[in-house]
Motif scaffolding. Structure first.
Motif, PDB file in Angstrom:
ATOM      1  N   PHE A  26       1.283  -1.682   0.638  1.00  0.00           N
ATOM      2  CA  PHE A  26       0.023  -0.422   0.305  1.00  0.00           C
ATOM      3  C   PHE A  26       1.179   1.317  -0.078  1.00  0.00           C
ATOM      4  O   PHE A  26       1.790   1.778   1.340  1.00  0.00           O
ATOM      5  CB  PHE A  26      -0.881   0.153   0.897  1.00  0.00           C
ATOM      6  N   GLY A  27       1.634   1.963  -1.190  1.00  0.00           N
ATOM      7  CA  GLY A  27       1.738   3.141  -1.299  1.00  0.00           C
ATOM      8  C   GLY A  27       3.770   2.439  -0.984  1.00  0.00           C
ATOM      9  O   GLY A  27       4.425   1.847  -0.889  1.00  0.00           O
ATOM     10  N   ASP A  28       3.922   3.151   0.415  1.00  0.00           N
ATOM     11  CA  ASP A  28       5.918   3.067   0.884  1.00  0.00           C
ATOM     12  C   ASP A  28       5.541   1.885   2.029  1.00  0.00           C
ATOM     13  O   ASP A  28       6.100   1.814   2.537  1.00  0.00           O
ATOM     14  CB  ASP A  28       6.132   3.797   1.559  1.00  0.00           C
ATOM     15  N   ILE A  29       3.639   1.125   2.240  1.00  0.00           N
ATOM     16  CA  ILE A  29       3.745   0.198   3.352  1.00  0.00           C
ATOM     17  C   ILE A  29       3.730  -0.902   2.538  1.00  0.00           C
ATOM     18  O   ILE A  29       2.910  -1.441   1.878  1.00  0.00           O
ATOM     19  CB  ILE A  29       3.049   0.372   4.330  1.00  0.00           C
ATOM     20  N   THR A  30       4.516  -2.167   3.382  1.00  0.00           N
ATOM     21  CA  THR A  30       4.808  -3.300   2.462  1.00  0.00           C
ATOM     22  C   THR A  30       4.001  -3.890   4.337  1.00  0.00           C
ATOM     23  O   THR A  30       4.132  -4.588   4.605  1.00  0.00           O
ATOM     24  CB  THR A  30       5.723  -4.279   2.665  1.00  0.00           C
ATOM     25  N   VAL A  31       3.306  -5.130   3.656  1.00  0.00           N
ATOM     26  CA  VAL A  31       2.197  -6.264   4.733  1.00  0.00           C
ATOM     27  C   VAL A  31       2.822  -7.119   4.141  1.00  0.00           C
ATOM     28  O   VAL A  31       2.093  -8.222   3.198  1.00  0.00           O
ATOM     29  CB  VAL A  31       0.719  -6.156   5.175  1.00  0.00           C
ATOM     30  N   ASP A  32       3.115  -8.257   5.181  1.00  0.00           N
ATOM     31  CA  ASP A  32       3.128  -9.806   5.053  1.00  0.00           C
ATOM     32  C   ASP A  32       2.344 -10.565   5.570  1.00  0.00           C
ATOM     33  O   ASP A  32       2.348 -10.618   7.130  1.00  0.00           O
ATOM     34  CB  ASP A  32       4.490  -9.842   5.241  1.00  0.00           C
ATOM     35  N   PHE A  33       1.447 -11.215   5.241  1.00  0.00           N
ATOM     36  CA  PHE A  33       0.250 -11.428   5.119  1.00  0.00           C
ATOM     37  C   PHE A  33       1.088 -13.139   6.373  1.00  0.00           C
ATOM     38  O   PHE A  33       0.772 -13.259   7.048  1.00  0.00           O
ATOM     39  CB  PHE A  33      -0.498 -11.923   4.571  1.00  0.00           C
ATOM     40  N   SER A  34       1.927 -13.774   6.162  1.00  0.00           N
ATOM     41  CA  SER A  34       2.463 -15.017   6.694  1.00  0.00           C
ATOM     42  C   SER A  34       3.308 -15.080   7.565  1.00  0.00           C
ATOM     43  O   SER A  34       3.762 -15.660   8.365  1.00  0.00           O
ATOM     44  CB  SER A  34       3.437 -15.942   4.977  1.00  0.00           C
ATOM     45  N   GLY A  35       4.360 -13.070   7.351  1.00  0.00           N
ATOM     46  CA  GLY A  35       5.249 -13.036   8.799  1.00  0.00           C
ATOM     47  C   GLY A  35       4.168 -12.338   9.588  1.00  0.00           C
ATOM     48  O   GLY A  35       4.736 -12.335  10.233  1.00  0.00           O
ATOM     49  N   TYR A  36       2.681 -12.045   9.104  1.00  0.00           N
ATOM     50  CA  TYR A  36       1.965 -11.001  10.459  1.00  0.00           C
ATOM     51  C   TYR A  36       3.315 -10.083  10.793  1.00  0.00           C
ATOM     52  O   TYR A  36       2.872  -9.585  11.748  1.00  0.00           O
ATOM     53  CB  TYR A  36       1.789 -11.933  11.308  1.00  0.00           C
ATOM     54  N   THR A  37       3.301  -8.713   9.985  1.00  0.00           N
ATOM     55  CA  THR A  37       4.402  -7.708   9.816  1.00  0.00           C
ATOM     56  C   THR A  37       3.878  -6.975   9.013  1.00  0.00           C
ATOM     57  O   THR A  37       3.327  -7.051   7.600  1.00  0.00           O
ATOM     58  CB  THR A  37       5.930  -8.032   9.411  1.00  0.00           C
TER      59      THR A  37
END
Length: 117
Positions: A26-37
């Protein structure tokens, strides 16, 4: 009848029919669903596993309005002793932490994930 629909939705989600990528940006934000980060250019963002699960649920149902009770049933289970306004707090936290404008409030009903063209 509503309960049956929720169970079918949960089974479809678990079967992988509505899967999303493990990493979403999302823009400059990265969400890692498998790593919950989640992280931005400044480093790791403090986010809870339930917030990650909520975001995943909304993205999996992109464009569809999910009621608070549907979200509660999916994330906490049908017999959870949690009030539906708890979801409002989680949504507020997601919007603030990840600077999201793609989670839309549908007054009196619930929330949906909507990407602007």
């Amino acid at each position: 009848m509503v309960l049956l629909g929720r169970r079918i939705t949960a089974l479809l989600r678990r079967s992988g029919k509505n899967t999303i990528s493990d990493i979403v940006t999302f823009g400059d934000i990265t969400v890692d669903f498998s790593g919950y980060t989640a992280k931005d250019p400044n480093g790791k963002i403090d986010i809870t596993p339930k917030e990650i699960d909520l975001l995943r649920l909304l993205i999996e149902h992109k464009g569809l309005v999910l009621t608070r009770s549907q979200i509660l049933d999916d994330l906490w289970g049908i017999d959870a002793p949690i009030i539906d306004r708890t979801i409002d707090t989680y949504i507020k936290n997601l919007r603030k932490k990840l600077r999201l404008d793609c989670i839309v409030t549908v007054k009196g009903i619930g929330y949906k994930y909507e990407v602007q063209p």
